[in-house]
Design a protein around this motif. Structure first.
Motif, PDB file in Angstrom:
ATOM      1  N   GLU A  37     -83.230  72.741  36.171  1.00 39.41           N
ATOM      2  CA  GLU A  37     -83.276  71.884  34.982  1.00 39.41           C
ATOM      3  C   GLU A  37     -83.535  70.419  35.358  1.00 39.41           C
ATOM      4  O   GLU A  37     -84.343  69.740  34.718  1.00 39.41           O
ATOM      5  CB  GLU A  37     -81.958  71.964  34.199  1.00 39.41           C
TER       6      GLU A  37
ATOM      7  N   ASN B 209     -86.880  68.364  34.382  1.00 46.39           N
ATOM      8  CA  ASN B 209     -86.788  67.108  33.620  1.00 46.39           C
ATOM      9  C   ASN B 209     -87.589  65.987  34.295  1.00 46.39           C
ATOM     10  O   ASN B 209     -88.307  65.240  33.628  1.00 46.39           O
ATOM     11  CB  ASN B 209     -85.329  66.657  33.496  1.00 46.39           C
TER      12      ASN B 209
ATOM     13  N   ASP C 138     -84.259  79.726  33.348  1.00 53.66           N
ATOM     14  CA  ASP C 138     -83.583  78.491  32.959  1.00 53.66           C
ATOM     15  C   ASP C 138     -83.900  78.193  31.493  1.00 53.66           C
ATOM     16  O   ASP C 138     -84.363  79.076  30.762  1.00 53.66           O
ATOM     17  CB  ASP C 138     -83.933  77.328  33.904  1.00 53.66           C
ATOM     18  N   SER C 139     -83.664  76.969  31.034  1.00 55.72           N
ATOM     19  CA  SER C 139     -83.798  76.686  29.601  1.00 55.72           C
ATOM     20  C   SER C 139     -85.241  76.829  29.101  1.00 55.72           C
ATOM     21  O   SER C 139     -85.464  76.904  27.892  1.00 55.72           O
ATOM     22  CB  SER C 139     -83.248  75.295  29.279  1.00 55.72           C
TER      23      SER C 139
ATOM     24  N   GLY D 123     -81.705  71.215  28.512  1.00 51.16           N
ATOM     25  CA  GLY D 123     -81.664  70.887  29.945  1.00 51.16           C
ATOM     26  C   GLY D 123     -80.353  70.280  30.414  1.00 51.16           C
ATOM     27  O   GLY D 123     -79.688  70.825  31.290  1.00 51.16           O
TER      28      GLY D 123
END
Lengths: 117, 166
Positions: B61, B65, A55-56, B123
């Motif tokens: 994501e 977060n 993912d990021s 994100g």
């Protein structure tokens, strides 16, 4: 998550195995940075062929190393054929500044200047 | 102050065919757990591998977060609600953390409130790219709720192919 290293001349090949997310990112970053400070490292190839998920967090890791390697005028390349990860590399803009190859051998050859363009 | 963006996640229009709620502590090792649970829950619709990967990435994501920004690595619970429809899924990730002061800024590509952590700031952009609709609601001091909708276009294609075969 596993991180494996090999060297081809001044190229450090970082092979990532498993799933690269925020949970794995601290460990991966520490391992890579420990290897990067060796004076033999000028260029890096991230081999993502054995990565089943990213993912990021992975974008953050690659971009961070890209900035460090650029400071010593080195190069970074990525080897990847996973569609999900390619989509991520594409949308993040990484593919605009870092060359992406379908496998690590091609990346090494290109970086060593073996292949004709 | 209730901050809302102009996202248009179309919740509540239809009746879900299945639903699931998962509550888990905000620990980074639960990031993979949450995305595996979401992916296996939607697998009953038989979406494409790409659609499954899209959902896994977006869930990762949203949960990350909540852990990093919502709770700032302090203890707390994250709630993930999955509503499954015949052609789509709506996934809501809720934390009761610090909340987002400026949602518009937080959604900007490359924006990160924690530059020292070497986060990419991608994100929300990843969620928006990999899902069809993303709605963010947040209240400072109360928490954040991210609602993501994904249409399984592959199912429509399958239907069409089945019809054409007749």
């Amino acid at each position: 998550m596993q991180v494996k290293f090999s060297n081809k001349g001044n190229i450090l090949i970082v092979r990532l195995i498993g799933e690269l997310d925020h949970h794995a990112s601290d460990y991966v970053r520490r391992k890579i940075d420990g290897e990067m400070i060796k004076p033999t490292t000028k260029n890096i190839i991230f081999d993502l062929s054995n990565l089943s998920f990213m993912d990021s967090s992975g974008i953050g890791i690659i971009m961070g190393r890209y900035r460090a390697i650029s400071r010593i005028n080195g190069q970074i390349a990525v080897a990847c054929s996973n569609a999900q990860i390619l989509k991520l590399l594409e949308m993040s803009g990484i593919s605009k500044v870092i060359q992406i190859f379908s496998d690590a051998d091609k990346a090494v050859k290109s970086m060593l200047g073996v292949t004709k363009k | 102050m209730m901050a809302k963006d102009n996202g248009t996640a179309s919740a509540g229009k239809k009746k879900p065919i299945n639903e699931m709620t998962l509550i888990f502590p905000a620990l980074s090792r639960n990031e993979s757990f949450a995305r595996v649970v979401a992916a296996s829950f939607i697998s009953q619709l038989d979406p494409s591998i790409e659609e499954l990967a899209d959902v896994r990435t977006a869930v990762s994501e949203a949960v990350t977060n909540a852990i990093i920004h919502g709770y700032e690595d302090k203890a707390g619970n994250i709630k993930m609600i999955c509503l499954l429809y015949d052609d789509s899924v709506e996934i809501t990730v809720i934390d009761e953390g610090k909340g987002i002061e400026n949602i518009e800024l937080a959604r900007q590509p490359l924006y990160t409130s924690k530059p020292d952590m070497e986060r990419s700031g991608m994100g929300f952009t990843v969620m928006e790219t990999f899902m069809d609709e993303v709605k963010v609601e947040s209240e400072v001091g109360k928490g954040t709720k991210v609602t993501m909708l994904k249409y399984f276009k592959s199912l429509k294609d399958k239907e069409r192919r089945a019809k054409n075969d007749k």
